[in-house]
Design a protein around this motif. Structure first.
Motif, PDB file in Angstrom:
ATOM      1  N   HIS A 170       0.967   6.467  -7.125  1.00  0.00           N
ATOM      2  CA  HIS A 170      -0.356   7.223  -7.461  1.00  0.00           C
ATOM      3  C   HIS A 170      -0.471   8.447  -7.205  1.00  0.00           C
ATOM      4  O   HIS A 170      -0.961   9.320  -8.180  1.00  0.00           O
ATOM      5  CB  HIS A 170      -1.622   6.072  -6.644  1.00  0.00           C
ATOM      6  CG  HIS A 170      -2.901   6.934  -6.996  1.00  0.00           C
ATOM      7  ND1 HIS A 170      -3.651   6.460  -8.058  1.00  0.00           N
ATOM      8  CD2 HIS A 170      -3.576   7.775  -6.310  1.00  0.00           C
ATOM      9  CE1 HIS A 170      -4.749   6.944  -7.991  1.00  0.00           C
ATOM     10  NE2 HIS A 170      -4.804   7.927  -7.037  1.00  0.00           N
ATOM     11  N   ILE A 171      -0.070   8.994  -6.198  1.00  0.00           N
ATOM     12  CA  ILE A 171       0.015  10.441  -5.716  1.00  0.00           C
ATOM     13  C   ILE A 171       1.079  11.179  -6.628  1.00  0.00           C
ATOM     14  O   ILE A 171       0.777  12.364  -7.162  1.00  0.00           O
ATOM     15  CB  ILE A 171       0.367  10.666  -4.462  1.00  0.00           C
ATOM     16  CG1 ILE A 171      -0.854  10.124  -3.632  1.00  0.00           C
ATOM     17  CG2 ILE A 171       0.529  12.171  -4.123  1.00  0.00           C
ATOM     18  CD1 ILE A 171      -2.145  10.901  -3.703  1.00  0.00           C
ATOM     19  N   SER A 172       2.233  10.644  -6.796  1.00  0.00           N
ATOM     20  CA  SER A 172       3.179  11.236  -7.805  1.00  0.00           C
ATOM     21  C   SER A 172       2.582  11.399  -9.102  1.00  0.00           C
ATOM     22  O   SER A 172       2.755  12.622  -9.742  1.00  0.00           O
ATOM     23  CB  SER A 172       4.529  10.287  -7.720  1.00  0.00           C
ATOM     24  OG  SER A 172       4.985  10.196  -6.563  1.00  0.00           O
ATOM     25  N   LYS A 173       1.932  10.267  -9.857  1.00  0.00           N
ATOM     26  CA  LYS A 173       1.423  10.394 -11.082  1.00  0.00           C
ATOM     27  C   LYS A 173       0.240  11.583 -10.918  1.00  0.00           C
ATOM     28  O   LYS A 173       0.165  12.387 -11.988  1.00  0.00           O
ATOM     29  CB  LYS A 173       0.907   9.047 -11.715  1.00  0.00           C
ATOM     30  CG  LYS A 173       2.098   8.258 -11.980  1.00  0.00           C
ATOM     31  CD  LYS A 173       1.407   6.822 -12.389  1.00  0.00           C
ATOM     32  CE  LYS A 173       2.360   5.875 -12.639  1.00  0.00           C
ATOM     33  NZ  LYS A 173       1.786   4.513 -12.906  1.00  0.00           N
ATOM     34  N   LEU A 174      -0.376  11.467  -9.846  1.00  0.00           N
ATOM     35  CA  LEU A 174      -1.570  12.521  -9.805  1.00  0.00           C
ATOM     36  C   LEU A 174      -1.128  14.129  -9.830  1.00  0.00           C
ATOM     37  O   LEU A 174      -1.380  15.033 -10.858  1.00  0.00           O
ATOM     38  CB  LEU A 174      -2.427  12.225  -8.649  1.00  0.00           C
ATOM     39  CG  LEU A 174      -3.602  13.280  -8.250  1.00  0.00           C
ATOM     40  CD1 LEU A 174      -4.614  12.930  -9.459  1.00  0.00           C
ATOM     41  CD2 LEU A 174      -3.991  13.037  -7.110  1.00  0.00           C
ATOM     42  N   LEU A 175       0.005  14.221  -9.372  1.00  0.00           N
ATOM     43  CA  LEU A 175       0.546  15.666  -9.191  1.00  0.00           C
ATOM     44  C   LEU A 175       1.249  15.944 -10.433  1.00  0.00           C
ATOM     45  O   LEU A 175       1.170  17.285 -10.798  1.00  0.00           O
ATOM     46  CB  LEU A 175       1.603  15.608  -7.929  1.00  0.00           C
ATOM     47  CG  LEU A 175       0.693  15.563  -6.629  1.00  0.00           C
ATOM     48  CD1 LEU A 175       2.064  15.469  -5.394  1.00  0.00           C
ATOM     49  CD2 LEU A 175      -0.202  16.730  -6.153  1.00  0.00           C
ATOM     50  N   ILE A 176       1.995  15.087 -11.011  1.00  0.00           N
ATOM     51  CA  ILE A 176       2.611  15.476 -12.271  1.00  0.00           C
ATOM     52  C   ILE A 176       1.720  15.818 -13.347  1.00  0.00           C
ATOM     53  O   ILE A 176       1.958  16.616 -14.222  1.00  0.00           O
ATOM     54  CB  ILE A 176       3.714  14.439 -12.504  1.00  0.00           C
ATOM     55  CG1 ILE A 176       4.920  14.511 -11.583  1.00  0.00           C
ATOM     56  CG2 ILE A 176       4.204  14.676 -14.004  1.00  0.00           C
ATOM     57  CD1 ILE A 176       5.785  13.003 -11.967  1.00  0.00           C
ATOM     58  N   SER A 177       0.551  14.958 -13.320  1.00  0.00           N
ATOM     59  CA  SER A 177      -0.275  15.249 -14.554  1.00  0.00           C
ATOM     60  C   SER A 177      -1.098  16.373 -14.234  1.00  0.00           C
ATOM     61  O   SER A 177      -1.496  17.109 -15.262  1.00  0.00           O
ATOM     62  CB  SER A 177      -1.369  14.040 -14.464  1.00  0.00           C
ATOM     63  OG  SER A 177      -2.027  13.808 -13.418  1.00  0.00           O
ATOM     64  N   SER A 178      -1.364  16.856 -12.885  1.00  0.00           N
ATOM     65  CA  SER A 178      -2.242  18.012 -12.695  1.00  0.00           C
ATOM     66  C   SER A 178      -1.540  19.304 -12.547  1.00  0.00           C
ATOM     67  O   SER A 178      -1.980  20.256 -13.061  1.00  0.00           O
ATOM     68  CB  SER A 178      -2.636  17.806 -11.260  1.00  0.00           C
ATOM     69  OG  SER A 178      -3.537  16.721 -10.920  1.00  0.00           O
ATOM     70  N   ASN A 203       0.973  -1.178   0.170  1.00  0.00           N
ATOM     71  CA  ASN A 203      -0.118   0.006  -0.018  1.00  0.00           C
ATOM     72  C   ASN A 203       0.826   1.245   0.038  1.00  0.00           C
ATOM     73  O   ASN A 203       0.593   2.230  -0.880  1.00  0.00           O
ATOM     74  CB  ASN A 203      -1.039  -0.137   1.256  1.00  0.00           C
ATOM     75  CG  ASN A 203      -2.341  -0.836   0.902  1.00  0.00           C
ATOM     76  OD1 ASN A 203      -2.509  -1.009  -0.250  1.00  0.00           O
ATOM     77  ND2 ASN A 203      -2.838  -1.471   1.911  1.00  0.00           N
ATOM     78  N   PRO A 204       1.973   1.257   0.915  1.00  0.00           N
ATOM     79  CA  PRO A 204       2.740   2.699   0.918  1.00  0.00           C
ATOM     80  C   PRO A 204       3.379   2.864  -0.380  1.00  0.00           C
ATOM     81  O   PRO A 204       3.267   3.813  -1.069  1.00  0.00           O
ATOM     82  CB  PRO A 204       3.627   2.355   1.828  1.00  0.00           C
ATOM     83  CG  PRO A 204       2.980   1.428   2.742  1.00  0.00           C
ATOM     84  CD  PRO A 204       2.432   0.393   1.987  1.00  0.00           C
ATOM     85  N   ALA A 205       3.819   1.845  -1.306  1.00  0.00           N
ATOM     86  CA  ALA A 205       4.712   1.943  -2.422  1.00  0.00           C
ATOM     87  C   ALA A 205       3.566   2.349  -3.627  1.00  0.00           C
ATOM     88  O   ALA A 205       3.653   3.170  -4.482  1.00  0.00           O
ATOM     89  CB  ALA A 205       5.506   0.626  -2.897  1.00  0.00           C
ATOM     90  N   PHE A 206       2.256   1.711  -3.468  1.00  0.00           N
ATOM     91  CA  PHE A 206       1.193   2.042  -4.534  1.00  0.00           C
ATOM     92  C   PHE A 206       0.774   3.568  -4.158  1.00  0.00           C
ATOM     93  O   PHE A 206       0.639   4.298  -5.107  1.00  0.00           O
ATOM     94  CB  PHE A 206       0.145   0.965  -4.115  1.00  0.00           C
ATOM     95  CG  PHE A 206      -1.064   1.527  -5.098  1.00  0.00           C
ATOM     96  CD1 PHE A 206      -1.423   1.424  -6.431  1.00  0.00           C
ATOM     97  CD2 PHE A 206      -2.331   1.955  -4.314  1.00  0.00           C
ATOM     98  CE1 PHE A 206      -2.473   1.698  -6.950  1.00  0.00           C
ATOM     99  CE2 PHE A 206      -3.147   2.520  -5.157  1.00  0.00           C
ATOM    100  CZ  PHE A 206      -3.386   2.195  -6.380  1.00  0.00           C
ATOM    101  N   LEU A 207       0.630   3.949  -3.130  1.00  0.00           N
ATOM    102  CA  LEU A 207      -0.017   5.239  -2.791  1.00  0.00           C
ATOM    103  C   LEU A 207       1.156   6.138  -3.419  1.00  0.00           C
ATOM    104  O   LEU A 207       0.777   7.332  -3.940  1.00  0.00           O
ATOM    105  CB  LEU A 207      -0.180   5.416  -1.398  1.00  0.00           C
ATOM    106  CG  LEU A 207      -0.888   6.776  -1.104  1.00  0.00           C
ATOM    107  CD1 LEU A 207      -2.101   7.016  -1.779  1.00  0.00           C
ATOM    108  CD2 LEU A 207      -1.258   6.871   0.522  1.00  0.00           C
ATOM    109  N   ARG A 208       2.634   5.970  -3.213  1.00  0.00           N
ATOM    110  CA  ARG A 208       3.384   6.847  -3.534  1.00  0.00           C
ATOM    111  C   ARG A 208       3.373   6.972  -4.883  1.00  0.00           C
ATOM    112  O   ARG A 208       3.643   8.164  -5.513  1.00  0.00           O
ATOM    113  CB  ARG A 208       4.891   6.157  -2.993  1.00  0.00           C
ATOM    114  CG  ARG A 208       5.277   6.870  -1.553  1.00  0.00           C
ATOM    115  CD  ARG A 208       6.596   5.748  -1.392  1.00  0.00           C
ATOM    116  NE  ARG A 208       7.032   5.908  -0.218  1.00  0.00           N
ATOM    117  CZ  ARG A 208       7.970   7.094   0.388  1.00  0.00           C
ATOM    118  NH1 ARG A 208       8.218   7.769  -0.390  1.00  0.00           N
ATOM    119  NH2 ARG A 208       8.082   7.030   1.719  1.00  0.00           N
TER     120      ARG A 208
END
Length: 446
Positions: free
Chosen positions: A353-361, A346-351
């Motif tokens: 996921h959030i990284s991709k979200l921020l880079i795209s936004s 879960n920690p690796a997945f969330l890292r």
């Protein structure tokens, strides 16, 4: 009110027969009420006479004032006309519904309909005051929940649910908020029924836009907060689709542009997450269904530039949710195990996921900036002030915030600084004789 205040005293030195004096105090309004009921039993149409409705309103207001001052002993008085009062509420509700069905929504502006609605509101206000003032020995929570609440549910909840939005009284939401706050666990079995009647229909009213039905909106979230605080388990005794509606409604409040609504939504979400964490049989299923979406929603609100005043609670919520994952308190997968790589956590997945979200936004951010920020989000050694600074530094890097007035992000620190300055000024004025007005001097001997 004055006599009621005197009768409210119930200490050991009181030797008078308080119930008997209450009977004498309410003799005249009770006589008038009995006369109206006798006339109604002979001819139901008499209840729709404007003068009769006004007399009923006056009697109910008198009872409300008495109940507010006399306290729990008022249960003795309420029992004398409780069922008749609910029947009057039901009769007026049916007539209002019939008139609206015949003439449309414009009927709510008719003089007779408005007068009948005023009578209904007085019934609700009296019940609110009674529940709020109830207590042992005359009206302990168990007795109230068993004796007074069941007869109230059908006429009031049914009327609220059936009516058109413009004819729904916000006092109904206030009544059941008071019921939940006062009776707590005694009422937990009735909460699903209450929510079924008021939840979805009210949500449709208040989510159409941000302006209509402001009073319903405030009362609705007060009700949700009361249920979350005092009958939390009941939120998971309702159908799953209604559970989702509860979470969605809290997120919608959090995104509201009116500050008191958005602050209420943030507080409800925080309390909900804390309650979920204390309930192991609920926690993992809740995290799997909602946690990822909630993290994204809080990020979206924090970065939209319209909710800077809620920054402290944004930080509190994000810190709580990220640390839940980092400390392995979320044991159920937040990802789809069928498509995940072997050994995914879960920690690796969330890292990721959030990284991709921020880079795209936020295309203006570099990967190294995002990586540094995300690493800080998972740092469990960060206390809240440090976490806030970390978040604030990140927000100021965003192009959207770079040309904005970001003073809202420093609101808590500015308030603390202002408070310190006022305290220092007060201390200085206190030290110099003559600078303080007599009204500002605190005399410890008084």
């Amino acid at each position: 009110e004055g006599v009621g205040c005197m009768l409210s005293e119930k200490g050991p030195a009181v030797t008078i027969d308080r119930p008997q004096l209450l009977v004498k105090l309410m003799e005249m309004p009770n006589r008038n009420w009995k006369l109206i009921m006798e006339q109604a039993s002979a001819n139901m149409e008499s209840l729709y006479e404007p003068n009769t409705i006004k007399e009923i309103i006056k009697i109910l207001k008198t009872n409300n004032k008495t109940c507010g001052t006399i306290g729990s002993i008022y249960a003795n008085q309420l029992q004398t006309f409780f069922l008749d009062m609910l029947n009057v509420y039901k009769v007026y509700s049916e007539r209002i519904s019939t008139t609206i069905a015949q003439q449309g929504a414009v009927a709510t502006q008719l003089s007779l309909v408005r007068t009948m609605r005023s009578a209904k509101k007085e019934v609700l206000r009296l019940l609110i005051t009674f529940i709020d003032k109830s207590g042992p020995p005359e009206s302990d929570p168990k007795a109230v929940s068993q004796g007074f609440i069941p007869p109230v549910l059908d006429p009031i909840l049914g009327d609220y649910h059936r009516n058109i939005p413009g004819a729904r009284d916000p006092e109904v939401l206030t009544l059941f908020t008071t019921v939940v706050e006062k009776l707590k666990s005694q009422i937990i079995g009735d909460v699903p029924r209450i929510m079924e009647a008021v939840f979805e229909c009210t949500l449709q009213m208040i989510t159409a836009n941000f302006e209509d039905f402001p009073e319903h909106r405030i009362r609705f979230y007060e009700f949700i907060r009361a249920v979350n605080s005092h009958c939390f388990q009941a939120l998971f005794n309702i159908p799953p689709e209604h559970q989702k509606l509860v979470v969605d409604s809290v997120v919608w409040a959090m995104k509201h542009t009116e500050r008191n609504i958005s602050d209420t939504g943030l507080n409800i979400l925080h309390e909900l997450l804390l309650n979920v964490g204390k309930t192991p049989n609920i926690a993992q299923g809740f995290y799997q269904q909602y946690l990822l979406a909630l993290i994204q929603d809080v990020f979206a609100v924090m970065t939209d530039r319209l909710h800077k005043s809620g920054f402290k609670m944004h930080a509190t919520l994000l810190r709580h949710m990220f640390h839940l994952v980092q400390m392995n308190q979320v044991t159920i997968p937040l990802f789809d195990p069928s498509t995940a790589t072997a050994g995914q956590t879960n920690p690796a997945f969330l890292r990721e996921h959030i990284s991709k979200l921020l880079i795209s936004s936020f295309p203006n951010l570099t990967r190294s900036q995002v990586a540094k920020f995300v690493d800080g989000m998972f740092d469990v050694n960060m206390d809240l002030p440090t976490f806030k600074t970390h978040l604030r530094d990140f927000l100021i890097q965003l192009k959207e915030f770079s040309v904005e007035d970001n003073s809202g992000l420093f609101g808590e620190e500015a308030e603390a600084q202002q408070r310190q300055q006022m305290e220092a000024q007060q201390a200085y004025r206190s030290a110099v004789p003559g600078l303080l007005k007599p009204s500002e001097i605190i005399d410890d001997d008084l």
